[in-house]
Design a protein around this motif. Structure first.
Motif, PDB file in Angstrom:
ATOM      1  N   GLN B  17     -36.419  27.992  79.803  1.00 60.83           N
ATOM      2  CA  GLN B  17     -37.612  27.726  80.598  1.00 60.83           C
ATOM      3  C   GLN B  17     -37.928  26.233  80.626  1.00 60.83           C
ATOM      4  OE1 GLN B  17     -39.533  30.221  82.317  1.00 60.83           O
ATOM      5  NE2 GLN B  17     -37.597  31.234  81.850  1.00 60.83           N
ATOM      6  N   GLU B  18     -38.678  25.851  81.635  1.00 63.07           N
ATOM      7  CA  GLU B  18     -39.142  24.469  81.757  1.00 63.07           C
ATOM      8  C   GLU B  18     -40.504  24.334  81.084  1.00 63.07           C
ATOM      9  OE1 GLU B  18     -39.021  22.171  85.645  1.00 63.07           O
ATOM     10  OE2 GLU B  18     -41.182  22.516  85.444  1.00 63.07           O
ATOM     11  N   VAL B  19     -40.704  23.228  80.395  1.00 59.48           N
ATOM     12  CA  VAL B  19     -42.022  22.960  79.814  1.00 59.48           C
ATOM     13  C   VAL B  19     -42.464  21.553  80.197  1.00 59.48           C
ATOM     14  CG1 VAL B  19     -41.813  24.516  77.851  1.00 59.48           C
ATOM     15  CG2 VAL B  19     -41.055  22.155  77.618  1.00 59.48           C
ATOM     16  N   ILE B  20     -43.765  21.402  80.307  1.00 59.06           N
ATOM     17  CA  ILE B  20     -44.359  20.082  80.538  1.00 59.06           C
ATOM     18  C   ILE B  20     -45.381  19.826  79.451  1.00 59.06           C
ATOM     19  CG2 ILE B  20     -45.728  18.651  82.082  1.00 59.06           C
ATOM     20  CD1 ILE B  20     -44.565  20.215  84.420  1.00 59.06           C
ATOM     21  N   LEU B  21     -45.163  18.752  78.742  1.00 60.98           N
ATOM     22  CA  LEU B  21     -46.090  18.337  77.692  1.00 60.98           C
ATOM     23  C   LEU B  21     -46.938  17.200  78.249  1.00 60.98           C
ATOM     24  CD1 LEU B  21     -43.630  18.297  74.642  1.00 60.98           C
ATOM     25  CD2 LEU B  21     -44.820  20.228  75.705  1.00 60.98           C
ATOM     26  N   ARG B  22     -48.226  17.295  78.005  1.00 65.60           N
ATOM     27  CA  ARG B  22     -49.140  16.345  78.623  1.00 65.60           C
ATOM     28  C   ARG B  22     -49.798  15.422  77.603  1.00 65.60           C
ATOM     29  NH1 ARG B  22     -49.077  20.697  82.051  1.00 65.60           N
ATOM     30  NH2 ARG B  22     -48.949  20.124  84.257  1.00 65.60           N
ATOM     31  N   CYS B  23     -50.043  14.222  78.051  1.00 70.07           N
ATOM     32  CA  CYS B  23     -50.630  13.192  77.201  1.00 70.07           C
ATOM     33  C   CYS B  23     -51.604  12.383  78.052  1.00 70.07           C
ATOM     34  CB  CYS B  23     -49.512  12.296  76.665  1.00 70.07           C
ATOM     35  SG  CYS B  23     -50.053  10.764  75.871  1.00 70.07           S
ATOM     36  N   ARG B  69     -45.848   9.611  85.307  1.00 67.39           N
ATOM     37  CA  ARG B  69     -47.263   9.305  85.234  1.00 67.39           C
ATOM     38  C   ARG B  69     -47.836   9.720  86.587  1.00 67.39           C
ATOM     39  NH1 ARG B  69     -51.114   6.907  82.242  1.00 67.39           N
ATOM     40  NH2 ARG B  69     -52.385   5.211  83.078  1.00 67.39           N
ATOM     41  N   PRO B  70     -48.213  10.988  86.709  1.00 60.94           N
ATOM     42  CA  PRO B  70     -48.562  11.538  88.030  1.00 60.94           C
ATOM     43  C   PRO B  70     -49.862  10.990  88.602  1.00 60.94           C
ATOM     44  CG  PRO B  70     -48.982  13.150  86.300  1.00 60.94           C
ATOM     45  CD  PRO B  70     -48.282  11.998  85.641  1.00 60.94           C
ATOM     46  N   ASP B  71     -50.727  10.478  87.732  1.00 57.77           N
ATOM     47  CA  ASP B  71     -51.991   9.909  88.202  1.00 57.77           C
ATOM     48  C   ASP B  71     -52.345   8.761  87.275  1.00 57.77           C
ATOM     49  OD1 ASP B  71     -53.289  12.957  86.928  1.00 57.77           O
ATOM     50  OD2 ASP B  71     -53.183  11.053  85.869  1.00 57.77           O
ATOM     51  N   GLY B  72     -53.565   8.277  87.365  1.00 57.42           N
ATOM     52  CA  GLY B  72     -53.911   7.108  86.561  1.00 57.42           C
ATOM     53  C   GLY B  72     -54.179   7.378  85.101  1.00 57.42           C
ATOM     54  N   SER B  73     -54.151   8.651  84.704  1.00 59.01           N
ATOM     55  CA  SER B  73     -54.517   8.927  83.318  1.00 59.01           C
ATOM     56  C   SER B  73     -53.462   9.713  82.541  1.00 59.01           C
ATOM     57  CB  SER B  73     -55.849   9.665  83.252  1.00 59.01           C
ATOM     58  OG  SER B  73     -55.765  10.882  83.961  1.00 59.01           O
ATOM     59  N   ASN B  74     -52.734  10.593  83.183  1.00 58.33           N
ATOM     60  CA  ASN B  74     -51.800  11.447  82.455  1.00 58.33           C
ATOM     61  C   ASN B  74     -50.405  10.847  82.347  1.00 58.33           C
ATOM     62  OD1 ASN B  74     -53.166  14.220  81.915  1.00 58.33           O
ATOM     63  ND2 ASN B  74     -53.787  13.655  83.981  1.00 58.33           N
ATOM     64  N   PHE B  75     -49.727  11.216  81.284  1.00 62.85           N
ATOM     65  CA  PHE B  75     -48.330  10.821  81.066  1.00 62.85           C
ATOM     66  C   PHE B  75     -47.625  12.076  80.566  1.00 62.85           C
ATOM     67  CE2 PHE B  75     -44.726   8.393  80.400  1.00 62.85           C
ATOM     68  CZ  PHE B  75     -44.334   8.279  79.069  1.00 62.85           C
ATOM     69  N   THR B  76     -46.645  12.544  81.302  1.00 64.87           N
ATOM     70  CA  THR B  76     -46.046  13.840  80.969  1.00 64.87           C
ATOM     71  C   THR B  76     -44.586  13.717  80.566  1.00 64.87           C
ATOM     72  OG1 THR B  76     -45.407  14.276  83.256  1.00 64.87           O
ATOM     73  CG2 THR B  76     -47.587  15.043  82.559  1.00 64.87           C
ATOM     74  N   LEU B  77     -44.179  14.654  79.732  1.00 63.19           N
ATOM     75  CA  LEU B  77     -42.774  14.813  79.359  1.00 63.19           C
ATOM     76  C   LEU B  77     -42.351  16.200  79.812  1.00 63.19           C
ATOM     77  CD1 LEU B  77     -40.194  13.876  77.731  1.00 63.19           C
ATOM     78  CD2 LEU B  77     -41.191  15.080  75.770  1.00 63.19           C
ATOM     79  N   LYS B  78     -41.315  16.253  80.630  1.00 63.59           N
ATOM     80  CA  LYS B  78     -40.804  17.530  81.125  1.00 63.59           C
ATOM     81  C   LYS B  78     -39.447  17.800  80.502  1.00 63.59           C
ATOM     82  CE  LYS B  78     -40.963  18.549  85.576  1.00 63.59           C
ATOM     83  NZ  LYS B  78     -40.567  18.579  87.020  1.00 63.59           N
TER      84      LYS B  78
END
Lengths: 114, 114
Positions: B17-23, B69-78
């Motif tokens: 499965q795919e996972v996205i971790l958010r920061c 970095r999909p927007d100005g605040s989040n940073f994700t690891l997929k």
């Protein structure tokens, strides 16, 4: 690439005793050195860092470390530990030419007993 | 005091499965990082990110990993197709610039792949 060796995986010590956590690094260029602490179920918190200048660096919670270039060491010390110092301690290094790649040691678990 | 936050705190997923971790890094920070810590092992650098692109990545960060970095605040690891060996604690970190060398770490996301 740079690397870090933490010589002790576990250090048990009694409360109010002094402690030294050992760290040696390897790099072909100049480095910056760090100690981080990780309390249970928490992230990493910076204790102290050496970038330049005085080789004796003082950090939070009464910790200090000494950079020794000839011995390639950066040992962490505290003259009198508390129960609350029980945690995992990580030494880390980055190279001046590439400060984005931080390499960590395997960690030392400090257990302070009453 | 501003801090790095991560969600979820624990993610359980099935192999493949795919996972996205958010920061959410500290708001005025410009450099972002992902690290992982397999249980009982050292903290390992995965990737650093600056100005909307990867600035450095380790040999661990292969094609199944991506950051955004999909927007100005989040940073994700997929992680595209998770493997059992991806089970680890994943830490996000941010730093203000490339000169202070102080990275602030989030509390981590524990990923369990079954």
């Amino acid at each position: 690439a740079q690397s870090v060796t933490q010589l002790d995986s576990q250090v048990p010590v009694f409360e109010e005793a002094p402690v030294e956590l050992r760290c040696n690094y390897s790099s072909s260029v100049s480095v910056y050195l760090f100690w981080y602490v990780q309390y249970p179920n928490q992230g990493l918190q910076l204790l102290l860092k050496y970038l330049s200048g005085s080789t004796l660096v003082k950090g939070i919670n009464g910790f200090e470390a000494e950079f020794n270039k000839s011995q390639t060491s950066f040992h962490l010390r505290k003259p009198s530990v508390h129960i609350s110092d029980t945690a995992e301690y990580f030494c880390a290094v980055t190279e001046l030419r590439n400060n984005n790649d931080m390499r960590f040691g395997a960690g030392t678990r400090l257990t302070v007993k009453p | 005091e501003p801090e790095v936050t991560q969600t979820p705190s624990h993610q359980v997923t099935q192999m493949g499965q795919e996972v996205i971790l958010r920061c959410v890094p500290i708001s005025n920070h410009l450099y972002f990082y992902w690290y992982r810590q397999i249980l009982g092992q050292k903290v390992e650098f995965l990737v650093s990110f600056y100005n909307n692109e990867i600035s450095e990545k380790s040999e661990i960060f292969d094609d199944q990993f991506s950051v955004e970095r999909p927007d100005g605040s989040n940073f994700t690891l997929k992680i595209r197709s998770t493997k059992l060996e991806d089970s680890a604690m994943y830490f996000c970190a941010s730093s203000e610039d490339a000169f202070t060398y102080e990275q602030y770490f989030g509390p981590g996301t524990r990923l369990t792949v079954t």
